[in-house]
Design a protein around this motif. Structure first.
Motif, short mmCIF file in Angstrom:
data_model
loop_
_atom_site.label_atom_id
_atom_site.label_comp_id
_atom_site.label_asym_id
_atom_site.label_seq_id
_atom_site.Cartn_x
_atom_site.Cartn_y
_atom_site.Cartn_z
N ASN A 500 0.86 -1.23 -0.07
CA ASN A 500 0.17 0.00 0.02
C ASN A 500 1.05 1.27 0.02
OD1 ASN A 500 -2.22 1.67 0.32
ND2 ASN A 500 -1.75 1.86 2.63
N HIS A 529 -5.40 -5.37 -2.20
CA HIS A 529 -6.63 -4.80 -3.09
C HIS A 529 -5.84 -4.93 -4.45
CE1 HIS A 529 -9.29 -3.35 0.16
NE2 HIS A 529 -8.06 -2.78 0.62
N GLN A 582 -1.21 3.28 -10.84
CA GLN A 582 -0.90 3.49 -9.48
C GLN A 582 0.38 4.48 -9.78
OE1 GLN A 582 -0.11 -0.54 -8.33
NE2 GLN A 582 -1.95 -0.66 -7.03
N GLU A 643 -20.42 4.96 -9.54
CA GLU A 643 -19.03 5.21 -9.76
C GLU A 643 -18.83 5.01 -11.11
OE1 GLU A 643 -16.05 6.19 -7.44
OE2 GLU A 643 -17.91 7.24 -7.18
N ARG A 678 -7.98 7.65 -8.74
CA ARG A 678 -8.21 7.13 -7.53
C ARG A 678 -9.31 6.30 -7.49
NH1 ARG A 678 -7.32 11.18 -5.22
NH2 ARG A 678 -5.12 11.08 -4.28
N ARG A 679 -10.45 6.82 -7.86
CA ARG A 679 -11.89 6.17 -7.86
C ARG A 679 -11.72 4.94 -8.76
NH1 ARG A 679 -15.86 11.13 -9.10
NH2 ARG A 679 -17.40 9.64 -9.05
N LYS A 682 -9.80 2.38 -6.73
CA LYS A 682 -10.68 1.67 -5.51
C LYS A 682 -11.48 0.74 -5.82
CE LYS A 682 -13.46 3.61 -1.73
NZ LYS A 682 -13.96 4.81 -1.17
N ASN A 685 -10.19 -2.47 -6.34
CA ASN A 685 -9.27 -2.92 -5.04
C ASN A 685 -7.85 -2.88 -5.31
OD1 ASN A 685 -11.40 -3.63 -3.61
ND2 ASN A 685 -11.72 -5.83 -4.53
N LEU A 687 -6.58 -0.08 -4.27
CA LEU A 687 -6.36 1.15 -3.61
C LEU A 687 -7.07 0.65 -2.30
CD1 LEU A 687 -4.87 4.21 -3.41
CD2 LEU A 687 -7.18 4.79 -3.83
N GLN A 688 -6.33 1.17 -1.23
CA GLN A 688 -6.97 0.99 0.19
C GLN A 688 -8.29 1.71 0.24
OE1 GLN A 688 -4.53 1.26 3.44
NE2 GLN A 688 -5.91 0.06 4.76
N ALA A 689 -9.34 1.05 0.67
CA ALA A 689 -10.69 1.81 0.59
C ALA A 689 -10.60 2.61 1.86
CB ALA A 689 -11.64 0.90 0.96
#
Length: 689
Positions: A500, A529, A582, A643, A678-679, A682, A685, A687-689
């Protein structure tokens, strides 16, 4: 859960058994041992110390912490006991000095004497002017008193005195006739002053002249003088003077008793002395009167006079004793005067305060309070001694592990291409608890960790390391600790999002380190994730010893743990595309239009692999959004609709082939693109929620 010892169940509140042989790297480990947000505070340093020193050190540190807590608790008790004693401690005297005052048997007498001494020093002028006591002067009979009574006149014939006596008796002149005749002789020549006849050669006249000669007159005068002396020296006036001396001494004794240890009764005039003097005077005058009547007759003291003399002698002896006591008192008075003239009032007052403090200190109620304080202090000293012994062991152990640990941390940081190292790893005991501290070394420059109060313009942990750097440092701490753990072979190790916030170029090293751990412990669980990262771990794991699971949302049925196909999840170029997304999110690197296109590819792949029964292999993102909308609440991907719909609207204008009529798309805003990136991560998975 199935563990070595059997099944362990969670009933909604607690597990049916615990499994302490678990080592977990997650946000809790980082927040407790390394940093919280961007800050390293005292609790992180204390917890990190326990990570560094290992189980042996932890046990010693726990003992040290327990003893430190016990010492603090004892300090609180001592403080309470001190407050109970303090009101009895003289101003200016320390509590420990007060408690150490020795008990003294005659303290009351010493205080009384010192109080007189202090009073004397305060009244030095008055003492200097005050006279000493006067001795009593006892009047005595003249030395020749007895001789005078026994004296006669040798040249006076016996017959002359006889004739005189007969003559006086014949004419009734025995009382005072002698004086009358003696006066008449002074006027007689050769003839009688009464009849004028010639008196020469008359025997009677010759007897008169013999009796009343000059020597006779002298004897009579001496008797009269003796009586006057007795009356003067032993009469009322003399006795009054003795009374005056006694009264003056009484006032002096009353004054000097304030400053000297003198006994008043021994200094007074004996009560029998005055009466004895008066009685002796009366008896002596009586004898002199008898002698005056017959001067030529020797007078011998009778039994009455001797008895009076015996009483007088006893009184004289008593007065002598009183005078001896007065002389001793005057010596003490003289010493007190000298001491008052040369003494130091402040020193004397301090000594009086000390003596008074001793008396107070050993009073029963205060003595109990002091005993409680002393007992608690001794107990605290014993605790401190034990703590010192444990701390010596802890220090010795720490010295053997700190430098090797620091060296191993730096080796991990180099392997992760961190670009920084740590140095000056050391320990201390702020607040009485073992604590570890270190410095960062960035571009050969040492940087202190700082804390939450460190100004923003000063280099510190929070403004020199990126989020990825902080995660890398935390992972290095965890790996170094695990590597030194003698019980690691039997542990279950959990890595929760170890990648992460890390930069993409550290992915392979992280995978490598996880595999090293897997080869030395009982089991490794990796949670993430990022499906691509998990696929890399999967590929390096022995086929017979690996399993891939996912937590899938089943709406009303809740979440379920079920198998997942990592190959399918990471099919095609999706893994590379996620890495690029990322990287852009972390560093801003990459072409903006290219990032937008990769967002759609990543989302399309995620939807196909996660909901294989809901979408076709050739469905594009816009078609997927339509199917979810038409499926309503019953569609499995309904939770993603909002989303996906917004991301589709944003990316479609830049996606060639869907809107070829728009040849001049709007200018891409990097901030807006970062938010949609980022969305996207997410949702998949990554990106850490």
């Amino acid at each position: 859960m199935l563990l070595d010892g059997g099944q362990v169940r969670f009933d909604g509140t607690a597990w049916s058994a615990t499994k302490p042989e678990i080592a977990i790297f997650d946000g809790v480990f980082v927040a407790e041992n390394v940093h919280s947000g961007e800050v390293v505070d005292i609790e992180h340093k204390r917890n990190l110390y326990r990570v560094i020193v290992g189980d042996t050190g932890v046990k010693l540190a726990a003992q040290d912490a327990d003893l430190a807590a016990e010492s603090r608790a004892k300090t609180g008790e001592i403080s309470t006991a001190s407050k109970a004693v303090q009101p009895h401690v003289p101003v200016g005297m320390k509590l420990d000095a007060f408690i150490a005052l020795p008990e003294t048997a005659d303290i009351a007498a010493q205080i009384e004497a010192q109080a007189r001494n202090v009073d004397a020093l305060r009244q030095a002028g008055a003492l200097r002017a005050r006279p000493v006591l006067s001795e009593f002067t006892i009047p005595a009979l003249p030395e020749n008193f007895a001789d005078l009574l026994a004296r006669t006149i040798d040249d006076v014939a016996q017959d002359a005195e006889h004739r005189l006596s007969e003559h006086l008796a014949a004419h009734g002149m025995t009382a005072s006739g002698g004086n009358w005749i003696a006066d008449g002789l002074g006027h007689a020549g050769d003839t009688c002053p009464f009849c004028g006849q010639d008196i020469r050669e008359l025997p009677l006249i010759a007897a008169f002249r013999a009796v009343f000669s000059e020597r006779y007159k002298a004897l009579v005068e001496e008797i009269a003088a003796m009586k006057a002396v007795v009356m003067r020296d032993m009469g009322d006036a003399a006795l009054a003077r003795l009374g005056t001396v006694e009264e003056r001494n009484k006032g002096g004794v009353e004054f000097w008793q304030k400053y000297c240890a003198i006994e008043a009764p021994a200094l007074t005039l004996p009560t029998e002395a005055v009466e004895a003097i008066r009685a002796l005077a009366v008896a002596a005058i009586g004898l002199l009167d008898r002698k005056a009547t017959a001067p030529l007759e020797p007078i011998m003291p009778d039994e009455g006079f001797n008895a009076v003399c015996a009483v007088y002698d006893s009184a004289v002896a008593a007065v002598a004793e009183a005078n001896t006591a007065i002389r001793a008192a005057n010596v003490a008075i003289a010493e007190k005067k000298a001491a008052a003239d040369g003494g130091d009032l402040k020193v004397a007052e301090a000594e009086l305060a000390r003596l008074t403090a001793i008396q107070t200190r050993h009073r029963a109620d205060v003595s109990d309070l002091c005993a409680t304080y002393t007992k608690l202090s001794d107990e605290k000293d014993a605790i401190e001694a034990r703590k010192e012994a444990v701390r010596k062991q802890l220090d010795a152990h720490t010295k053997t592990v700190v430098k090797p640990y620091e060296r191993r941390i730096n080796e991990y940081l180099v392997a992760f291409n961190a670009g920084f190292t740590i140095t000056e790893t050391k320990h201390a005991y702020p607040g009485g608890v073992a604590t570890s501290s270190y410095q960062l070394v960035i571009n050969d420059t040492a940087v202190d960790l700082g804390d939450s109060k460190t100004p923003g313009d000063r280099p510190s942990f929070k403004n020199t390391l990126s989020a990825g750097d902080r995660t890398t440092l935390a992972l290095a701490f965890f790996l170094a600790h695990l590597e030194r753990d003698p019980a690691a072979a039997g542990k279950l190790v959990v890595f929760d999002d170890p990648f992460n916030s890390q930069d993409a170029f550290r992915r392979r090293q992280t995978v490598h380190e996880i595999m090293k751990v897997a080869g030395k412990c009982a089991q490794v669980i990796v949670l993430s994730h990022d499906a691509t990262f998990l696929k890399q771990v999967w590929d390096k794991s022995p086929a017979a010893e690996r399993v891939a699971l996912t937590i899938a949302d089943h709406r009303a049925q809740g979440s379920k743990i079920m198998p997942v196909d990592l190959d399918q999840a990471c099919r095609g170029r999706t893994a590379t595309d996620i890495d690029d997304l990322q990287t852009y999110l972390t560093t801003g690197a990459g072409g903006l239009l290219d990032i937008i296109r990769k967002m759609r590819v990543v989302l399309e792949t995620h939807c196909r692999t996660t909901y294989p029964g809901s979408f076709l292999a050739d469905d594009w993102l816009g078609e997927m959004v339509r199917k979810i909308r038409e499926g309503g609440d019953t569609h499995p991907a309904q939770a993603l609709y909002d989303e996906l719909d917004q991301i589709n609207d944003y990316t479609s204008q830049y996606h060639h082939g869907e809107n070829i009529a728009d040849a001049t798309p709007d200018q891409i805003d990097p901030s807006e693109l970062t938010g949609f990136t980022r969305r996207t991560l997410k949702i998949v998975n990554a990106l850490q929620a």
